[in-house]
Structure formats: C-alpha cells, structure tokens
Design a protein around this motif. Structure first.
Motif, PDB file in Angstrom:
ATOM      1  N   CYS A 204      22.569  23.434   9.800  1.00 51.20           N
ATOM      2  CA  CYS A 204      22.301  22.018  10.025  1.00 51.20           C
ATOM      3  C   CYS A 204      23.177  20.879   9.645  1.00 51.20           C
ATOM      4  O   CYS A 204      23.355  20.193  10.740  1.00 51.20           O
ATOM      5  N   ILE A 205      24.010  21.033   8.890  1.00 52.86           N
ATOM      6  CA  ILE A 205      25.123  20.278   8.607  1.00 52.86           C
ATOM      7  C   ILE A 205      25.959  20.256   9.766  1.00 52.86           C
ATOM      8  O   ILE A 205      26.411  19.057  10.314  1.00 52.86           O
ATOM      9  N   VAL A 206      26.401  21.389  10.377  1.00 49.40           N
ATOM     10  CA  VAL A 206      27.499  21.411  11.205  1.00 49.40           C
ATOM     11  C   VAL A 206      26.833  20.783  12.691  1.00 49.40           C
ATOM     12  O   VAL A 206      27.429  20.122  13.321  1.00 49.40           O
ATOM     13  N   ARG A 207      25.604  21.128  12.887  1.00 51.89           N
ATOM     14  CA  ARG A 207      24.758  20.456  14.074  1.00 51.89           C
ATOM     15  C   ARG A 207      24.835  18.988  14.243  1.00 51.89           C
ATOM     16  O   ARG A 207      25.172  18.415  15.046  1.00 51.89           O
ATOM     17  N   ILE A 208      24.519  18.307  12.965  1.00 51.85           N
ATOM     18  CA  ILE A 208      24.221  16.949  12.854  1.00 51.85           C
ATOM     19  C   ILE A 208      25.677  16.392  12.887  1.00 51.85           C
ATOM     20  O   ILE A 208      25.967  15.386  13.528  1.00 51.85           O
ATOM     21  N   MET A 209      26.675  17.061  12.075  1.00 52.87           N
ATOM     22  CA  MET A 209      27.927  16.359  12.221  1.00 52.87           C
ATOM     23  C   MET A 209      28.750  16.474  13.541  1.00 52.87           C
ATOM     24  O   MET A 209      29.623  15.621  14.060  1.00 52.87           O
ATOM     25  N   LYS A 210      28.564  17.501  14.288  1.00 55.88           N
ATOM     26  CA  LYS A 210      28.788  17.728  15.606  1.00 55.88           C
ATOM     27  C   LYS A 210      28.485  16.683  16.671  1.00 55.88           C
ATOM     28  O   LYS A 210      29.194  16.308  17.564  1.00 55.88           O
ATOM     29  N   SER A 211      27.188  16.168  16.377  1.00 56.68           N
ATOM     30  CA  SER A 211      26.607  15.278  17.382  1.00 56.68           C
ATOM     31  C   SER A 211      27.117  13.813  16.856  1.00 56.68           C
ATOM     32  O   SER A 211      27.135  12.881  17.764  1.00 56.68           O
ATOM     33  N   ARG A 212      27.200  13.624  15.427  1.00 54.84           N
ATOM     34  CA  ARG A 212      27.423  12.401  14.959  1.00 54.84           C
ATOM     35  C   ARG A 212      28.882  12.064  14.737  1.00 54.84           C
ATOM     36  O   ARG A 212      29.437  10.892  14.878  1.00 54.84           O
ATOM     37  N   LYS A 213      29.763  13.081  14.436  1.00 54.01           N
ATOM     38  CA  LYS A 213      31.122  12.963  14.394  1.00 54.01           C
ATOM     39  C   LYS A 213      31.557  12.301  12.812  1.00 54.01           C
ATOM     40  O   LYS A 213      32.479  12.631  12.271  1.00 54.01           O
ATOM     41  N   VAL A 214      30.980  11.032  12.623  1.00 59.55           N
ATOM     42  CA  VAL A 214      31.281  10.651  11.268  1.00 59.55           C
ATOM     43  C   VAL A 214      29.849  10.188  10.760  1.00 59.55           C
ATOM     44  O   VAL A 214      29.094   9.330  11.261  1.00 59.55           O
ATOM     45  N   LEU A 215      29.719  10.394   9.394  1.00 62.57           N
ATOM     46  CA  LEU A 215      28.477  10.120   8.570  1.00 62.57           C
ATOM     47  C   LEU A 215      28.880   9.812   7.312  1.00 62.57           C
ATOM     48  O   LEU A 215      29.469  10.705   6.703  1.00 62.57           O
ATOM     49  N   PRO A 216      28.170   8.957   6.688  1.00 64.14           N
ATOM     50  CA  PRO A 216      28.351   8.705   5.004  1.00 64.14           C
ATOM     51  C   PRO A 216      27.254   9.982   4.325  1.00 64.14           C
ATOM     52  O   PRO A 216      26.590  10.419   5.225  1.00 64.14           O
ATOM     53  N   HIS A 217      27.728  10.154   3.138  1.00 64.57           N
ATOM     54  CA  HIS A 217      27.222  11.415   2.464  1.00 64.57           C
ATOM     55  C   HIS A 217      25.903  11.238   2.426  1.00 64.57           C
ATOM     56  O   HIS A 217      25.049  12.185   2.911  1.00 64.57           O
ATOM     57  N   GLN A 218      25.106  10.068   2.066  1.00 61.27           N
ATOM     58  CA  GLN A 218      23.686   9.816   1.964  1.00 61.27           C
ATOM     59  C   GLN A 218      22.922  10.145   3.197  1.00 61.27           C
ATOM     60  O   GLN A 218      22.068  10.749   3.224  1.00 61.27           O
ATOM     61  N   GLN A 219      23.420   9.708   4.286  1.00 59.57           N
ATOM     62  CA  GLN A 219      22.802   9.866   5.593  1.00 59.57           C
ATOM     63  C   GLN A 219      22.961  11.192   6.077  1.00 59.57           C
ATOM     64  O   GLN A 219      21.949  11.698   6.534  1.00 59.57           O
ATOM     65  N   LEU A 220      24.064  11.799   5.773  1.00 56.37           N
ATOM     66  CA  LEU A 220      24.143  13.669   6.111  1.00 56.37           C
ATOM     67  C   LEU A 220      22.862  14.068   5.347  1.00 56.37           C
ATOM     68  O   LEU A 220      22.225  15.050   6.038  1.00 56.37           O
ATOM     69  N   VAL A 221      23.120  13.948   4.111  1.00 54.45           N
ATOM     70  CA  VAL A 221      21.844  14.587   3.069  1.00 54.45           C
ATOM     71  C   VAL A 221      20.467  14.378   3.886  1.00 54.45           C
ATOM     72  O   VAL A 221      19.601  15.422   3.743  1.00 54.45           O
ATOM     73  N   LEU A 222      20.130  12.927   3.774  1.00 52.46           N
ATOM     74  CA  LEU A 222      18.856  12.649   4.399  1.00 52.46           C
ATOM     75  C   LEU A 222      18.382  13.373   5.675  1.00 52.46           C
ATOM     76  O   LEU A 222      17.204  13.874   5.696  1.00 52.46           O
ATOM     77  N   GLU A 223      19.414  13.305   6.607  1.00 50.16           N
ATOM     78  CA  GLU A 223      19.221  14.124   7.813  1.00 50.16           C
ATOM     79  C   GLU A 223      18.906  15.397   7.844  1.00 50.16           C
ATOM     80  O   GLU A 223      18.090  16.180   8.628  1.00 50.16           O
ATOM     81  N   CYS A 224      19.892  16.119   6.896  1.00 50.92           N
ATOM     82  CA  CYS A 224      19.642  17.384   6.617  1.00 50.92           C
ATOM     83  C   CYS A 224      18.360  17.859   6.102  1.00 50.92           C
ATOM     84  O   CYS A 224      17.659  18.976   6.539  1.00 50.92           O
ATOM     85  N   VAL A 225      17.688  16.965   5.269  1.00 49.64           N
ATOM     86  CA  VAL A 225      16.502  17.171   4.489  1.00 49.64           C
ATOM     87  C   VAL A 225      15.395  17.120   5.533  1.00 49.64           C
ATOM     88  O   VAL A 225      14.541  18.046   5.522  1.00 49.64           O
ATOM     89  N   GLU A 226      15.528  16.320   6.286  1.00 50.31           N
ATOM     90  CA  GLU A 226      14.592  15.864   7.460  1.00 50.31           C
ATOM     91  C   GLU A 226      14.375  17.136   8.457  1.00 50.31           C
ATOM     92  O   GLU A 226      13.149  17.474   8.542  1.00 50.31           O
ATOM     93  N   GLN A 227      15.544  17.678   9.028  1.00 46.37           N
ATOM     94  CA  GLN A 227      15.661  18.831   9.739  1.00 46.37           C
ATOM     95  C   GLN A 227      14.924  19.949   8.979  1.00 46.37           C
ATOM     96  O   GLN A 227      14.493  20.915   9.528  1.00 46.37           O
ATOM     97  N   LEU A 228      15.541  20.295   7.955  1.00 46.04           N
ATOM     98  CA  LEU A 228      15.193  21.423   7.260  1.00 46.04           C
ATOM     99  C   LEU A 228      13.883  21.622   6.696  1.00 46.04           C
ATOM    100  O   LEU A 228      13.225  22.610   6.308  1.00 46.04           O
TER     101      LEU A 228
END
Length: 266
Positions: A204-228
């Motif tokens: 999930c983390i790799v999938r999000i970062m691959k599409s966004r390229k750059v993300l702050p820590h808080q947003q990455l965690v929140l998007e990860c929680v939402e998808q999982l």
C-alpha cells in the motif's frame, strides 16, 4: 457449505465402492481395515501435508489404485495429520488396543522390525520434520502412556535420544487413546496474520508513493489507513515501522531539508 455436504456424501459412496473393489480383487487387499475420506481442496480448511514414509503395514497405495480407476483428472494429496489408526499393542501382561494419530502409529510400527532405534533413524525412516517428530515421540515416551522407553530418561526429546518398545507397559483399560501434545495454533495464526499484514502495508505504501512521488508523513499514513481499512484496521505504529523498513530497503527516502517529507525512489 454445500460443497462440503456434497463431499461427505460422495466420500461415503467412494468408501462403499472401495469395499466392493476389494471384494472383487482379493489380491489387492491392504491387509488392514482402511477408510479414506476424499475431500475437495477449496471447500475445506487447508492443512499441512507431508511426505511421510509409511511402514509396509500401513499400505494406502491400494486406495490410490482404486481411485485412479474412477478418475484420471484428480490428484490425491494425503493429509496424514488428520488420520487415526487403531493398532494392537502386544505387551507382556496383555494386548491393548491403541488409538493413535497416523504419525504415532507409523513410528510405533517401526519397532516391529527393530528393538531399538535412534532419533535420527526414526526421522530418516519416516521422512518427518523435526517439529512433527518431536511431538509424536514426546507423546509416546514422555507423556501419560509411555509406550516407548527413551534414553536418557527425561521429559524432553532431542536428536541424540534412543528409543525402545516398552514391553512392560500396562494399563487397567484394554483400549486407550494416546493424544498428541497440542500445537499452539493461535500463536501460529497470529504470526501468519501479522506477516500478511506487513506485506499488505508495504504494498500500500509503495503504491501510494509511486503515484504521488512526494508526500508528507501525516498524509501518507492517513491515505494508507484509508486504503487498508477495507481489509483490516491498521495500526499507526505498524505503518510507521513499515515506512522505516522501506527506507532502509531503498524504496523511499526522507527529504534532506524536511525529514517529515518522503520521496519515492524508482
């Protein structure tokens, strides 16, 4: 559930046909009362199968030959851990019927042709993994019913031990069930679930970062929680730990000027 009920009905029919097959082919008789329940993979829980080498007294190949006369498109996988065997233990005082698991029965039958066997000899003859072999030898030599005598005489089984059939064994009952020590299934299930979840979080983390390229820590965690959250409720600490692991494996990196900003590494 429907598939399971159908399997049980077909299994009873198979067993009846097997008995007819043996009646018509006396030379094929295995010399033991053999009951086999054939079930369909996918309808039932999965179990570990092993390449157990059965002693000659436990001939099950005759069922395989019978089954191949009925169908050429199915492969039988023997789940020996679910089997039970009733064998007669001929002790000095009397004969006692022993109700055993298939692994236990296979180990005891080795002593029909040997008075004394080492741990390594039993292992090589049965072709069993150490975990399974230790459990069954403990049940036969260290538990309530000491069918085997172990040297040295202590409560643990090791690879240097030797075993002999205990001809002096006796019990007031003429029929006894010899249980196997329980496996801590719950602990194993929890470990397997944790491993699967680690893989899911990583993906999930790799999938999000691959599409966004750059993300702050808080947003990455929140998007990860939402998808999982569609699969399970992820733990924030687990996500943070997986992020750190992906950094060490060069999937991500921290921004040099802002450590709370993550970059995807192609």
């Amino acid at each position: 559930m429907e598939g399971m009920v159908t399997d049980l009905t077909l299994a009873r029919e198979n067993q009846n046909h097997f008995q007819e097959y043996l009646s018509n082919n006396p030379a094929a008789s295995p010399g033991i009362d053999l009951t086999v329940t054939v079930l369909t993979t996918g309808f039932w829980p999965s179990y570990k199968s092993s390449d157990l080498c059965l002693p000659v007294e436990m001939c099950v190949e005759v069922f395989k030959e019978f089954y191949q006369t009925k169908t050429k498109h199915r492969k039988l996988t023997w789940i020996y851990s679910l089997g039970t065997c009733n064998i007669n233990g001929k002790f000095d005082s009397k004969t006692i019927e022993l109700i055993l698991g298939t692994y236990q029965a296979a180990a005891l039958l080795l002593f029909n042709s040997s008075d004394r066997l080492s741990y390594s000899e039993i292992k090589s003859q049965l072709n069993l993994a150490d975990d399974d072999l230790v459990r069954l030898l403990q049940s036969l030599s260290c538990a309530k019913y000491k069918i085997l005598i172990k040297e040295p005489s202590n409560r643990t089984v090791s690879s240097s031990d030797h075993f002999e059939f205990n001809s002096k064994f006796t019990d007031r009952m003429r029929r006894i069930r010899v249980p196997l020590p329980p496996v801590d299934e719950r602990k194993k299930v929890v470990e397997d679930v944790d491993k699967d979840r680690r893989y899911a979080i990583d993906a999930c983390i790799v999938r999000i970062m691959k599409s966004r390229k750059v993300l702050p820590h808080q947003q990455l965690v929140l998007e990860c929680v939402e998808q999982l959250s569609r699969m399970f409720k992820p733990d924030f600490k687990a996500i943070k730990k997986r992020i750190e692991d992906l950094i060490t494996r060069d999937y991500l990196e921290r921004d040099k000027e802002n450590p709370n900003l993550f970059k995807y590494l192609a």
